[in-house]
Design an enzyme around this catalytic site. Sequence first.
Site, short mmCIF file in Angstrom:
data_model
loop_
_atom_site.label_atom_id
_atom_site.label_comp_id
_atom_site.label_asym_id
_atom_site.label_seq_id
_atom_site.Cartn_x
_atom_site.Cartn_y
_atom_site.Cartn_z
N ASN A 1 0.84 -1.19 0.00
CA ASN A 1 0.00 0.00 0.00
C ASN A 1 0.88 1.25 0.00
O ASN A 1 1.90 1.31 0.70
CB ASN A 1 -0.90 0.01 1.24
N ILE B 1 -0.03 8.83 1.55
CA ILE B 1 0.62 10.08 1.94
C ILE B 1 0.12 10.45 3.33
O ILE B 1 -1.06 10.77 3.50
CB ILE B 1 0.30 11.23 0.96
N TYR B 2 0.98 10.39 4.32
CA TYR B 2 0.62 10.73 5.70
C TYR B 2 1.66 11.71 6.24
O TYR B 2 2.86 11.49 6.08
CB TYR B 2 0.59 9.48 6.59
N GLY C 1 -5.19 3.13 4.37
CA GLY C 1 -4.58 1.85 4.04
C GLY C 1 -3.41 1.47 4.92
O GLY C 1 -3.30 0.32 5.37
N GLU D 1 -0.74 0.34 -6.62
CA GLU D 1 -0.38 1.69 -7.06
C GLU D 1 0.85 1.67 -7.95
O GLU D 1 0.96 2.47 -8.88
CB GLU D 1 -0.14 2.59 -5.85
N ASP E 1 -3.41 23.08 8.77
CA ASP E 1 -3.75 22.06 7.78
C ASP E 1 -4.53 22.65 6.61
O ASP E 1 -4.74 23.86 6.54
CB ASP E 1 -4.54 20.93 8.45
#
EC number: 4.1.1.98
Length: 492
Positions: A177, A180-181, A200, A243, A292
Amino acid sequence: MKYKDLRDFIAMLEQQGKLKRVAHPVSPHLEMTEIADRVLRAEGPALLFENPVKPDGTRYDYPVLANLFGTPERVAMGMGADSVSKLREIGQTLAYLKEPEPPKGIKDAFSKLPLLKDIWSMAPNVVKNAPCQEIVWEGEDVDLYQLPIQHCWPEDVAPLVTWGLTVTRGPHKKRQNLGIYRQQLIGKNKLVMRWLSHRGGALDYQEFRKLNPDTPYPVAVVLGCDPSTILGAVTPVPDTLSEYQFAGLLRGSRTELVKCIGSDLQVPARAEIVLEGVIHPNETALEGPYGDHTGYYNEQGHFPVFTVERITMRENPIYHSTYTGKPPDEPAVLGVALNEVFVPLLQKQFSEITDFYLPPEGCSYRMAVVSMKKQYAGHAKRVMTGCWSFLRQFMYTKFIIVVDDDVNVRDWKEVIWAVTTRMDPVRDTVLVENTPIDYLDFASPVSGLGGKMGLDATSKWPGETDREWGRVIKKDPAVTVKIDGIWGKLGL
């Protein structure tokens, strides 16, 4: 144009005047955000800060790439499309892969063979030696403070890794998996991995932890790779397709991967920087607050700690970064471009949908406007509930406005006209309580749980109203043609 790595993409952007090098010393602490924000709002170029400086005035060893996807056109380029409108073709491919239809005949079956052949021929190519492992830091040499990690906003608690492509694998899954974190810097080898429970990477981690409660969980974070792989990580790829495989389809060539030195995870072979490490059982830390994409500082929360055991990189690597803030920002621009990918996916499920729009002012996903060919009473409510449930990307959409197909969903003047003339606030408003809401949405009654509103701004059918419905004013086409012919003579 297809790009085998980030440097290929940078070279093409620079050749076309879509990337500018900044030679003047600039600090990752607030200054890069200020510059990138001004440039993005002006629809300007990607930026390569060649001389990022530390708080003591000394220079970092690595340049910083920012504002890479600062226009929808650059997003389309990164996905291998000639224009933003061509992104719908990518959406059509994804729609077919998500729910393939049986062939309508021999001719139709053969017409689909090239696509299927391309997809299955795009399985990643694993190599033994890779540019991303030309330099290796291990043990005490690991020092995240040597990377020009951006500190984006004045009240941010610490520098933040923003474009890290996180690679994980669940215990029962063959495919990896990519997600983007954001990751908060808390030590020379420590980052806080802020992934929400439904994402994910978090799901992979939870499954692993249930089976291996005392075992460190391997993770890799990629900083800077080819645009197809980056954008593949934020695209609604079907669960049956990796991906990496999708990135190969976009690029037109197989994604080259290399096995991490310390785990079986695989990362793009031509990546700029790779962080290898583990999440130790029960090790968490307080994350935030950070500014954010909503335009606010978010609440704090406890998340797993990622211990970096190894940093590998290319010679003279480039650090890829961004900032998130009140729209427009880079995520909002990505949302505008990916909107074109979403439309065919939704139309595959709901053929009555004619267009779909996520206004960037709505923080990319919190509001959607849908136009449709209405066919029966209550039809608009079916469409709005369908949109909420069909794609994971719309689980957090708080407001959906449904209009008829004579309304341009991308023109707020038309949308507001439809809302104010075709809606009764009581009859045509749908309110749903206790639904999943973005963790960052402080307006919800409790964290992660809140309401949704659907606005039926379509013309009403019998059964929805007993009144005679208004007829839309339309010009006489013959008069329009006549006036077009004499317009230049009127002196107006």
